[in-house]
Scaffold this motif. Structure first.
Motif, mmCIF file in Angstrom:
data_model
loop_
_atom_site.group_PDB
_atom_site.id
_atom_site.type_symbol
_atom_site.label_atom_id
_atom_site.label_comp_id
_atom_site.label_asym_id
_atom_site.label_seq_id
_atom_site.Cartn_x
_atom_site.Cartn_y
_atom_site.Cartn_z
ATOM 1 N N LEU A 130 0.841 -1.203 0.000
ATOM 2 C CA LEU A 130 0.000 0.000 0.000
ATOM 3 C C LEU A 130 0.876 1.254 0.000
ATOM 4 N N LYS A 131 1.912 1.236 0.805
ATOM 5 C CA LYS A 131 2.816 2.387 0.879
ATOM 6 C C LYS A 131 3.554 2.601 -0.433
ATOM 7 N N SER A 132 3.942 1.492 -1.081
ATOM 8 C CA SER A 132 4.675 1.584 -2.344
ATOM 9 C C SER A 132 3.794 2.081 -3.481
ATOM 10 N N ARG A 133 2.561 1.602 -3.524
ATOM 11 C CA ARG A 133 1.645 1.963 -4.618
ATOM 12 C C ARG A 133 1.126 3.392 -4.502
ATOM 13 N N TYR A 134 0.865 3.828 -3.267
ATOM 14 C CA TYR A 134 0.171 5.097 -3.078
ATOM 15 C C TYR A 134 1.011 6.011 -2.182
ATOM 16 N N ALA A 135 1.866 6.773 -2.806
ATOM 17 C CA ALA A 135 2.827 7.605 -2.081
ATOM 18 C C ALA A 135 2.141 8.693 -1.253
ATOM 19 N N ARG A 136 0.924 9.051 -1.596
ATOM 20 C CA ARG A 136 0.231 10.111 -0.866
ATOM 21 C C ARG A 136 -0.444 9.618 0.403
ATOM 22 N N VAL A 137 -0.396 8.309 0.633
ATOM 23 C CA VAL A 137 -1.033 7.731 1.817
ATOM 24 C C VAL A 137 0.022 7.511 2.891
ATOM 25 N N GLU A 138 -0.250 7.965 4.095
ATOM 26 C CA GLU A 138 0.651 7.735 5.227
ATOM 27 C C GLU A 138 0.240 6.422 5.896
ATOM 28 N N VAL A 139 0.972 5.363 5.619
ATOM 29 C CA VAL A 139 0.594 4.023 6.056
ATOM 30 C C VAL A 139 1.211 3.697 7.414
ATOM 31 N N ASP A 140 0.377 3.222 8.326
ATOM 32 C CA ASP A 140 0.828 2.746 9.636
ATOM 33 C C ASP A 140 0.308 1.320 9.785
ATOM 34 N N ALA A 141 1.215 0.352 9.810
ATOM 35 C CA ALA A 141 0.819 -1.059 9.756
ATOM 36 C C ALA A 141 0.383 -1.637 11.087
ATOM 37 N N ASP A 142 0.540 -0.932 12.188
ATOM 38 C CA ASP A 142 0.268 -1.566 13.488
ATOM 39 C C ASP A 142 -1.142 -1.385 14.039
ATOM 40 N N PRO A 143 -1.758 -0.199 13.996
ATOM 41 C CA PRO A 143 -3.064 -0.035 14.644
ATOM 42 C C PRO A 143 -4.126 -0.971 14.079
ATOM 43 N N LEU A 144 -5.069 -1.351 14.932
ATOM 44 C CA LEU A 144 -6.188 -2.179 14.474
ATOM 45 C C LEU A 144 -7.146 -1.356 13.622
ATOM 46 N N TYR A 145 -7.200 -0.064 13.878
ATOM 47 C CA TYR A 145 -7.959 0.835 12.995
ATOM 48 C C TYR A 145 -7.437 2.252 13.194
#
Length: 320
Positions: A134-149
Protein backbone atom coordinates in the motif's frame (compact mmCIF):
# COMPACT_ATOMS: atom_id res chain seq x y z
CA UNK A 1 -33.38 7.16 13.46
CA UNK A 2 -31.57 4.21 11.90
CA UNK A 3 -28.22 4.86 10.27
CA UNK A 4 -27.76 3.42 6.81
CA UNK A 5 -24.61 1.30 6.41
CA UNK A 6 -23.70 0.29 2.87
CA UNK A 7 -21.09 -2.47 2.60
CA UNK A 8 -19.38 -2.80 -0.79
CA UNK A 9 -18.37 -6.30 -1.88
CA UNK A 10 -17.15 -7.86 -5.14
CA UNK A 11 -16.42 -11.35 -6.46
CA UNK A 12 -13.79 -12.99 -4.27
CA UNK A 13 -14.24 -10.69 -1.26
CA UNK A 14 -13.36 -11.83 2.29
CA UNK A 15 -16.60 -12.92 3.94
CA UNK A 16 -15.49 -11.92 7.46
CA UNK A 17 -14.75 -8.39 6.22
CA UNK A 18 -18.45 -8.03 5.54
CA UNK A 19 -20.01 -10.37 8.13
CA UNK A 20 -18.05 -9.11 11.14
CA UNK A 21 -19.06 -5.44 10.87
CA UNK A 22 -22.57 -6.41 9.68
CA UNK A 23 -23.13 -8.43 12.86
CA UNK A 24 -21.81 -5.59 15.02
CA UNK A 25 -24.23 -3.13 13.44
CA UNK A 26 -27.05 -5.69 13.41
CA UNK A 27 -26.57 -6.47 17.10
CA UNK A 28 -26.57 -2.76 17.92
CA UNK A 29 -29.88 -2.45 16.07
CA UNK A 30 -31.35 -5.30 18.14
CA UNK A 31 -30.24 -3.74 21.42
CA UNK A 32 -31.25 -0.19 20.51
CA UNK A 33 -33.90 -0.45 17.76
CA UNK A 34 -34.62 3.28 17.74
CA UNK A 35 -31.03 4.30 17.28
CA UNK A 36 -29.51 1.39 15.46
CA UNK A 37 -28.43 0.64 11.93
CA UNK A 38 -29.79 -0.67 8.65
CA UNK A 39 -27.18 -2.73 6.81
CA UNK A 40 -27.22 -3.08 3.02
CA UNK A 41 -24.82 -4.85 0.67
CA UNK A 42 -23.92 -3.59 -2.80
CA UNK A 43 -21.67 -4.93 -5.55
CA UNK A 44 -20.74 -4.11 -9.15
CA UNK A 45 -23.56 -6.40 -10.32
CA UNK A 46 -26.87 -7.17 -8.64
CA UNK A 47 -27.57 -10.69 -7.40
CA UNK A 48 -25.46 -13.36 -5.77
CA UNK A 49 -21.82 -12.44 -5.12
CA UNK A 50 -19.47 -15.25 -4.10
CA UNK A 51 -16.88 -14.64 -1.41
CA UNK A 52 -13.43 -16.18 -1.64
CA UNK A 53 -14.60 -19.17 0.44
CA UNK A 54 -17.52 -19.87 -1.90
CA UNK A 55 -20.31 -18.49 0.29
CA UNK A 56 -22.56 -16.15 -1.69
CA UNK A 57 -24.44 -13.08 -0.51
CA UNK A 58 -27.17 -11.17 -2.29
CA UNK A 59 -26.26 -7.63 -3.26
CA UNK A 60 -27.80 -4.59 -4.88
CA UNK A 61 -25.99 -3.11 -7.89
CA UNK A 62 -23.81 -0.15 -6.96
CA UNK A 63 -25.40 1.88 -9.73
CA UNK A 64 -28.84 1.34 -8.19
CA UNK A 65 -27.98 2.70 -4.75
CA UNK A 66 -29.93 5.91 -4.16
CA UNK A 67 -30.19 8.43 -1.38
CA UNK A 68 -27.82 9.49 1.40
CA UNK A 69 -25.53 7.03 3.15
CA UNK A 70 -24.38 7.24 6.73
CA UNK A 71 -21.44 4.82 6.53
CA UNK A 72 -19.87 3.47 3.36
CA UNK A 73 -17.73 0.43 4.23
CA UNK A 74 -15.56 -1.32 1.62
CA UNK A 75 -14.59 -4.94 2.24
CA UNK A 76 -11.27 -6.49 1.30
CA UNK A 77 -10.27 -9.88 -0.04
CA UNK A 78 -7.73 -11.90 -1.99
CA UNK A 79 -9.22 -10.63 -5.25
CA UNK A 80 -8.67 -6.93 -4.47
CA UNK A 81 -5.58 -6.61 -6.73
CA UNK A 82 -7.54 -7.66 -9.82
CA UNK A 83 -10.31 -5.15 -9.03
CA UNK A 84 -8.01 -2.13 -8.79
CA UNK A 85 -8.23 -1.73 -12.57
CA UNK A 86 -12.05 -1.87 -12.53
CA UNK A 87 -12.85 1.76 -13.32
CA UNK A 88 -16.59 1.24 -12.78
CA UNK A 89 -16.06 -0.15 -9.27
CA UNK A 90 -13.53 2.53 -8.30
CA UNK A 91 -15.71 5.27 -9.76
CA UNK A 92 -18.76 3.94 -7.92
CA UNK A 93 -16.87 3.90 -4.61
CA UNK A 94 -15.72 7.49 -5.16
CA UNK A 95 -19.24 8.59 -6.08
CA UNK A 96 -20.87 6.88 -3.10
CA UNK A 97 -18.20 8.27 -0.76
CA UNK A 98 -19.23 11.78 -1.77
CA UNK A 99 -22.74 11.01 -0.53
CA UNK A 100 -21.65 9.35 2.72
CA UNK A 101 -21.16 10.94 6.12
CA UNK A 102 -18.10 8.74 6.60
CA UNK A 103 -16.14 6.12 4.70
CA UNK A 104 -14.38 3.02 6.00
CA UNK A 105 -12.51 -0.03 4.79
CA UNK A 106 -11.64 -3.42 6.20
CA UNK A 107 -8.31 -5.14 5.55
CA UNK A 108 -6.96 -4.54 2.03
CA UNK A 109 -10.19 -2.80 1.08
CA UNK A 110 -7.97 0.21 1.83
CA UNK A 111 -6.42 -0.29 -1.62
CA UNK A 112 -9.81 0.37 -3.23
CA UNK A 113 -10.20 3.56 -1.19
CA UNK A 114 -6.67 4.60 -2.13
CA UNK A 115 -7.29 3.90 -5.81
CA UNK A 116 -10.37 6.13 -5.59
CA UNK A 117 -8.21 8.91 -4.11
CA UNK A 118 -9.97 8.78 -0.76
CA UNK A 119 -6.82 8.18 1.28
CA UNK A 120 -4.67 10.92 -0.22
CA UNK A 121 -2.80 12.80 2.51
CA UNK A 122 -4.41 10.68 5.23
CA UNK A 123 -3.12 8.16 7.75
CA UNK A 124 -4.38 4.67 7.00
CA UNK A 125 -3.82 1.04 7.88
CA UNK A 126 -4.42 -2.32 6.25
CA UNK A 127 -3.48 -5.97 6.79
CA UNK A 128 0.14 -6.17 7.97
CA UNK A 129 0.97 -8.38 4.99
CA UNK A 130 -0.19 -5.66 2.58
CA UNK A 131 1.06 -2.53 4.31
CA UNK A 132 4.36 -2.26 2.42
CA UNK A 133 2.55 -2.69 -0.91
CA UNK A 134 0.00 0.00 0.00
CA UNK A 135 2.82 2.39 0.88
CA UNK A 136 4.67 1.58 -2.34
CA UNK A 137 1.64 1.96 -4.62
CA UNK A 138 0.17 5.10 -3.08
CA UNK A 139 2.83 7.60 -2.08
CA UNK A 140 0.23 10.11 -0.87
CA UNK A 141 -1.03 7.73 1.82
CA UNK A 142 0.65 7.74 5.23
CA UNK A 143 0.59 4.02 6.06
CA UNK A 144 0.83 2.75 9.64
CA UNK A 145 0.82 -1.06 9.76
CA UNK A 146 0.27 -1.57 13.49
CA UNK A 147 -3.06 -0.03 14.64
CA UNK A 148 -6.19 -2.18 14.47
CA UNK A 149 -7.96 0.83 13.00
CA UNK A 150 -7.24 4.47 12.21
CA UNK A 151 -9.58 7.44 12.04
CA UNK A 152 -8.49 10.39 9.90
CA UNK A 153 -11.24 12.93 9.42
CA UNK A 154 -14.31 11.12 8.15
CA UNK A 155 -12.28 8.21 6.76
CA UNK A 156 -11.63 5.08 8.85
CA UNK A 157 -9.43 2.16 7.85
CA UNK A 158 -8.88 -1.11 9.67
CA UNK A 159 -6.24 -3.81 9.69
CA UNK A 160 -6.58 -7.48 8.80
CA UNK A 161 -9.91 -9.29 8.56
CA UNK A 162 -11.43 -9.47 12.07
CA UNK A 163 -10.19 -5.99 12.90
CA UNK A 164 -13.31 -4.97 10.99
CA UNK A 165 -15.15 -5.91 14.20
CA UNK A 166 -12.90 -3.58 16.21
CA UNK A 167 -13.59 -0.82 13.69
CA UNK A 168 -17.36 -1.36 13.75
CA UNK A 169 -17.43 -1.33 17.57
CA UNK A 170 -15.53 1.96 17.53
CA UNK A 171 -18.08 3.40 15.10
CA UNK A 172 -20.96 2.27 17.34
CA UNK A 173 -19.23 3.85 20.34
CA UNK A 174 -18.79 7.08 18.40
CA UNK A 175 -22.45 7.12 17.31
CA UNK A 176 -24.21 5.90 20.44
CA UNK A 177 -21.71 5.88 23.30
CA UNK A 178 -19.51 3.25 24.91
CA UNK A 179 -22.36 1.65 26.85
CA UNK A 180 -24.04 0.36 23.69
CA UNK A 181 -20.72 -0.66 22.14
CA UNK A 182 -19.86 -2.53 25.35
CA UNK A 183 -23.19 -4.38 25.28
CA UNK A 184 -22.66 -5.32 21.62
CA UNK A 185 -19.15 -6.59 22.40
CA UNK A 186 -20.47 -8.66 25.30
CA UNK A 187 -23.20 -10.11 23.13
CA UNK A 188 -20.69 -11.11 20.45
CA UNK A 189 -18.17 -12.33 23.08
CA UNK A 190 -15.35 -10.10 21.80
CA UNK A 191 -13.16 -7.40 23.31
CA UNK A 192 -14.49 -3.87 23.18
CA UNK A 193 -10.86 -2.70 23.01
CA UNK A 194 -8.31 -5.37 22.08
CA UNK A 195 -4.91 -4.73 23.65
CA UNK A 196 -1.97 -4.18 21.33
CA UNK A 197 -1.87 -3.70 17.58
CA UNK A 198 -1.85 -6.15 14.71
CA UNK A 199 1.93 -6.55 14.88
CA UNK A 200 1.34 -9.13 17.62
CA UNK A 201 -0.19 -11.37 14.92
CA UNK A 202 2.49 -10.83 12.28
CA UNK A 203 5.17 -13.31 11.31
CA UNK A 204 8.80 -12.36 11.94
CA UNK A 205 9.95 -9.40 9.84
CA UNK A 206 13.27 -10.55 8.44
CA UNK A 207 16.04 -8.20 7.48
CA UNK A 208 17.46 -8.32 3.98
CA UNK A 209 19.80 -11.21 3.20
CA UNK A 210 23.35 -9.81 2.85
CA UNK A 211 25.14 -10.14 -0.48
CA UNK A 212 28.38 -10.99 1.32
CA UNK A 213 28.81 -14.66 2.27
CA UNK A 214 30.60 -13.82 5.57
CA UNK A 215 27.71 -11.54 6.58
CA UNK A 216 25.15 -14.20 5.61
CA UNK A 217 26.95 -16.67 7.85
CA UNK A 218 27.10 -14.06 10.61
CA UNK A 219 23.36 -13.47 10.31
CA UNK A 220 22.79 -17.19 10.85
CA UNK A 221 25.17 -17.19 13.81
CA UNK A 222 23.27 -14.31 15.46
CA UNK A 223 19.92 -16.06 15.06
CA UNK A 224 21.27 -19.38 16.36
CA UNK A 225 23.15 -17.93 19.35
CA UNK A 226 21.00 -15.25 21.02
CA UNK A 227 22.83 -15.64 24.33
CA UNK A 228 26.32 -15.11 22.89
CA UNK A 229 28.32 -11.89 22.94
CA UNK A 230 26.69 -10.10 20.01
CA UNK A 231 28.20 -6.70 20.57
CA UNK A 232 29.56 -4.79 17.59
CA UNK A 233 33.20 -5.44 18.57
CA UNK A 234 32.54 -9.18 18.87
CA UNK A 235 30.61 -9.41 15.59
CA UNK A 236 33.15 -7.28 13.71
CA UNK A 237 35.90 -9.55 14.98
CA UNK A 238 34.11 -12.66 13.68
CA UNK A 239 34.14 -11.29 10.11
CA UNK A 240 37.56 -9.66 10.32
CA UNK A 241 36.43 -6.05 9.90
CA UNK A 242 36.93 -2.87 11.83
CA UNK A 243 33.91 -1.92 13.95
CA UNK A 244 33.17 1.16 11.87
CA UNK A 245 33.46 -0.63 8.53
CA UNK A 246 31.43 -3.60 9.80
CA UNK A 247 28.58 -1.39 11.06
CA UNK A 248 28.41 0.47 7.76
CA UNK A 249 28.47 -2.65 5.57
CA UNK A 250 26.05 -4.64 7.74
CA UNK A 251 23.52 -1.78 7.77
CA UNK A 252 23.90 -1.25 4.02
CA UNK A 253 23.33 -4.93 3.19
CA UNK A 254 20.58 -5.83 5.71
CA UNK A 255 18.72 -2.56 6.13
CA UNK A 256 19.25 -2.72 9.90
CA UNK A 257 22.08 -1.64 12.16
CA UNK A 258 23.85 -4.52 13.94
CA UNK A 259 22.32 -3.52 17.27
CA UNK A 260 18.83 -3.33 15.81
CA UNK A 261 19.22 -6.68 14.08
CA UNK A 262 20.46 -8.36 17.27
CA UNK A 263 17.56 -6.97 19.30
CA UNK A 264 15.03 -8.09 16.71
CA UNK A 265 16.56 -11.57 16.53
CA UNK A 266 16.51 -11.92 20.32
CA UNK A 267 12.95 -10.61 20.46
CA UNK A 268 11.87 -13.24 17.94
CA UNK A 269 13.59 -15.95 19.99
CA UNK A 270 11.76 -14.73 23.09
CA UNK A 271 8.46 -14.71 21.23
CA UNK A 272 8.92 -18.32 20.15
CA UNK A 273 9.90 -19.41 23.66
CA UNK A 274 6.78 -17.75 25.06
CA UNK A 275 4.61 -19.48 22.48
CA UNK A 276 6.00 -23.01 22.66
CA UNK A 277 7.37 -23.44 26.20
CA UNK A 278 6.25 -22.94 29.76
CA UNK A 279 9.53 -21.38 30.83
CA UNK A 280 9.20 -18.59 33.43
CA UNK A 281 9.89 -15.09 32.16
CA UNK A 282 13.33 -14.85 33.73
CA UNK A 283 14.37 -18.03 31.86
CA UNK A 284 12.89 -16.71 28.61
CA UNK A 285 14.82 -13.48 29.05
CA UNK A 286 18.05 -15.35 29.77
CA UNK A 287 17.73 -17.92 26.92
CA UNK A 288 16.80 -15.25 24.38
CA UNK A 289 19.80 -13.12 25.29
CA UNK A 290 17.69 -10.27 26.63
CA UNK A 291 19.03 -10.82 30.12
CA UNK A 292 16.32 -9.71 32.52
CA UNK A 293 12.50 -9.79 32.66
CA UNK A 294 12.58 -5.99 32.68
CA UNK A 295 14.45 -5.89 29.37
CA UNK A 296 12.17 -8.60 27.95
CA UNK A 297 9.12 -6.53 28.87
CA UNK A 298 10.58 -3.32 27.44
CA UNK A 299 11.58 -4.97 24.13
CA UNK A 300 8.22 -6.72 23.79
CA UNK A 301 6.31 -3.50 24.34
CA UNK A 302 8.49 -1.73 21.77
CA UNK A 303 8.05 -4.37 19.06
CA UNK A 304 4.51 -5.69 19.63
CA UNK A 305 2.76 -3.19 21.93
CA UNK A 306 1.81 -5.89 24.45
CA UNK A 307 3.48 -7.49 27.44
CA UNK A 308 5.20 -10.91 27.27
CA UNK A 309 2.57 -12.33 29.60
CA UNK A 310 -0.30 -11.14 27.43
CA UNK A 311 1.39 -12.57 24.35
CA UNK A 312 1.81 -15.96 26.01
CA UNK A 313 -1.84 -16.08 27.10
CA UNK A 314 -3.00 -15.41 23.54
CA UNK A 315 -0.61 -17.56 21.52
CA UNK A 316 0.94 -20.28 23.65
CA UNK A 317 1.02 -23.80 22.19
CA UNK A 318 3.47 -25.87 24.18
CA UNK A 319 5.93 -28.12 22.36
CA UNK A 320 7.68 -29.30 25.48
Amino acid sequence: MQRRVLIVVFPGFQLLDMAGPADVFGTAALIAPGGGYRVEVAAPRAGAVAAHNGVAVTATALTEVEGPIDTLLVAGGFSVPEHLADKELIGAIAGLAARARRVASVCNGAFLLAEAGLLDHRRATTHWLSAADLKSRYARVEVDADPLYIEDGNVWTSAGVLSGVDLALALVARDHGHALARDVARGLVVYLHRPGGQSQFSTPMRALTPRSEPLRELQGYIDANPGADLSVPALAGRVGMSERHFSRVFTEQTGLSPGRYVERSRAETARRLLEVTGLPLDSVARESGLGTPETLYRVFRRHWRISPGDHRRRFQTKER
